[in-house]
Scaffold this motif. Structure first.
Motif, mmCIF file in Angstrom:
data_model
loop_
_atom_site.group_PDB
_atom_site.id
_atom_site.type_symbol
_atom_site.label_atom_id
_atom_site.label_comp_id
_atom_site.label_asym_id
_atom_site.label_seq_id
_atom_site.Cartn_x
_atom_site.Cartn_y
_atom_site.Cartn_z
ATOM 1 N N ALA A 46 -8.344 -1.124 -12.572
ATOM 2 C CA ALA A 46 -8.750 -2.027 -11.485
ATOM 3 C C ALA A 46 -7.559 -2.471 -10.645
ATOM 4 O O ALA A 46 -7.647 -2.569 -9.415
ATOM 5 N N GLY A 47 -6.428 -2.719 -11.286
ATOM 6 C CA GLY A 47 -5.252 -3.166 -10.552
ATOM 7 C C GLY A 47 -4.642 -2.094 -9.681
ATOM 8 O O GLY A 47 -3.881 -2.397 -8.758
ATOM 9 N N LEU A 48 -4.973 -0.825 -9.944
ATOM 10 C CA LEU A 48 -4.392 0.282 -9.186
ATOM 11 C C LEU A 48 -5.349 0.878 -8.168
ATOM 12 O O LEU A 48 -4.954 1.726 -7.361
ATOM 13 N N VAL A 49 -6.612 0.459 -8.205
ATOM 14 C CA VAL A 49 -7.587 0.968 -7.224
ATOM 15 C C VAL A 49 -8.201 -0.142 -6.381
ATOM 16 O O VAL A 49 -9.010 0.125 -5.498
ATOM 17 N N GLY A 50 -7.821 -1.394 -6.641
ATOM 18 C CA GLY A 50 -8.260 -2.476 -5.773
ATOM 19 C C GLY A 50 -9.324 -3.392 -6.307
ATOM 20 O O GLY A 50 -9.448 -4.531 -5.861
ATOM 21 N N THR A 77 0.837 -1.194 0.000
ATOM 22 C CA THR A 77 0.000 0.000 0.000
ATOM 23 C C THR A 77 0.879 1.254 0.000
ATOM 24 O O THR A 77 2.089 1.173 0.223
ATOM 25 N N LEU A 78 0.256 2.399 -0.218
ATOM 26 C CA LEU A 78 0.988 3.664 -0.202
ATOM 27 C C LEU A 78 1.156 4.170 1.224
ATOM 28 O O LEU A 78 0.170 4.337 1.949
ATOM 29 N N LEU A 102 -7.114 8.402 -1.842
ATOM 30 C CA LEU A 102 -8.012 7.311 -1.453
ATOM 31 C C LEU A 102 -7.244 6.008 -1.268
ATOM 32 O O LEU A 102 -7.545 5.226 -0.355
ATOM 33 N N ASN A 103 -6.251 5.774 -2.120
ATOM 34 C CA ASN A 103 -5.439 4.559 -1.984
ATOM 35 C C ASN A 103 -4.702 4.531 -0.644
ATOM 36 O O ASN A 103 -4.616 3.487 0.014
ATOM 37 N N HIS A 104 -4.158 5.690 -0.251
ATOM 38 C CA HIS A 104 -3.423 5.743 1.012
ATOM 39 C C HIS A 104 -4.344 5.511 2.203
ATOM 40 O O HIS A 104 -4.099 4.625 3.032
ATOM 41 N N PHE A 105 -5.398 6.307 2.288
ATOM 42 C CA PHE A 105 -6.272 6.209 3.455
ATOM 43 C C PHE A 105 -7.120 4.940 3.458
ATOM 44 O O PHE A 105 -7.528 4.467 4.520
ATOM 45 N N GLY A 106 -7.365 4.384 2.273
ATOM 46 C CA GLY A 106 -8.112 3.133 2.196
ATOM 47 C C GLY A 106 -7.219 1.915 2.263
ATOM 48 O O GLY A 106 -7.698 0.784 2.241
ATOM 49 N N GLU A 107 -5.891 2.149 2.334
ATOM 50 C CA GLU A 107 -4.903 1.070 2.388
ATOM 51 C C GLU A 107 -5.116 0.054 1.266
ATOM 52 O O GLU A 107 -5.105 -1.157 1.471
ATOM 53 N N THR A 108 -5.304 0.591 0.061
ATOM 54 C CA THR A 108 -5.520 -0.253 -1.111
ATOM 55 C C THR A 108 -4.293 -1.107 -1.405
ATOM 56 O O THR A 108 -3.177 -0.591 -1.481
ATOM 57 N N ALA A 109 -4.495 -2.387 -1.565
ATOM 58 C CA ALA A 109 -3.397 -3.309 -1.849
ATOM 59 C C ALA A 109 -3.142 -3.373 -3.352
ATOM 60 O O ALA A 109 -4.076 -3.409 -4.152
#
Length: 211
Positions: A181-185, A7-8, A52-59
């Protein structure tokens, strides 16, 4: 293969946002209004996803799983460029927003430098764990793929005639969401983003159009 953070981190987020800001400034200075209402709107989408990726801890996906989708989408961009170049996109696009045509040299340089950057960013992100380089990757997917699909389709609908780059841009209705899709989960998030992005991009492009 090495294992990198999935994650970021906060630092990576801020670095990605800094890269996004530099790209926005560059496009604004080089392309003025035509790129402000297209590329810079895409970069707002990039910044939104980064946060959103950071705060959502997107893998993020494993490199082996994501390589084919990302680079197949990037490969198609060269095909799309051929249609644009051969049909006068460098003249017709800026004219929509009251700007002078881009020279052939500038048009080719912007595209080729960008493609090189997207390629190197993808390699560094996937194999070296340099996660803040998700910014140029996202820009390619958000505007280079999804934005092209949305913009070219809308220009044809609005103008009622063929607009340079339209045919090859249609492939991005499929490749774009898959690459995002691969970059947002998930594909669901990618589709939701695509619809939301279109609802913002289309009015902005239309309001500033002069012909």
């Amino acid at each position: 293969m090495q294992t990198f953070g999935k994650t970021l981190t906060r630092t990576q987020m801020w670095l990605a946002l800094a890269v996004t800001a530099v790209m926005a400034l560059t496009f604004t200075l080089v392309g003025r209004l035509p790129l402000i209402v297209t590329f810079d709107v895409g970069l707002l989408g990039v910044a939104t996803i980064v946060v959103l990726n950071h705060f959502g801890e997107t893998a993020f996906p494993e490199a082996q799983a994501y390589y084919p989708t990302y680079f197949a989408t990037l490969a198609w961009q060269f095909i799309h460029f051929i249609e644009e170049f051969m049909t006068g996109f460098r003249e017709h696009f800026p004219a929509l927003y009251g700007a002078d045509a881009y020279s052939a040299n500038l048009f080719v340089a912007i595209n080729m430098i960008s493609y090189a950057g997207f390629t190197l960013a993808g390699i560094a992100f996937l194999t070296k764990g340099i996660r803040f380089l998700i910014a140029p990757m996202l820009f390619f997917v958000v505007y280079g793929a999804l934005g092209n699909a949305i913009a070219h389709t809308w220009w044809v609908i609005w103008l009622g005639k063929y607009f340079p780059g339209f045919y090859t841009a249609q492939v991005y209705w499929i490749l774009g969401p898959l690459a995002l899709a691969g970059l947002v989960g998930s594909l669901k998030r990618a589709v939701v983003f695509t619809v939301s992005f279109g609802l913002i991009l289309i009015p902005v492009m239309t309001v500033f159009m002069v012909s």
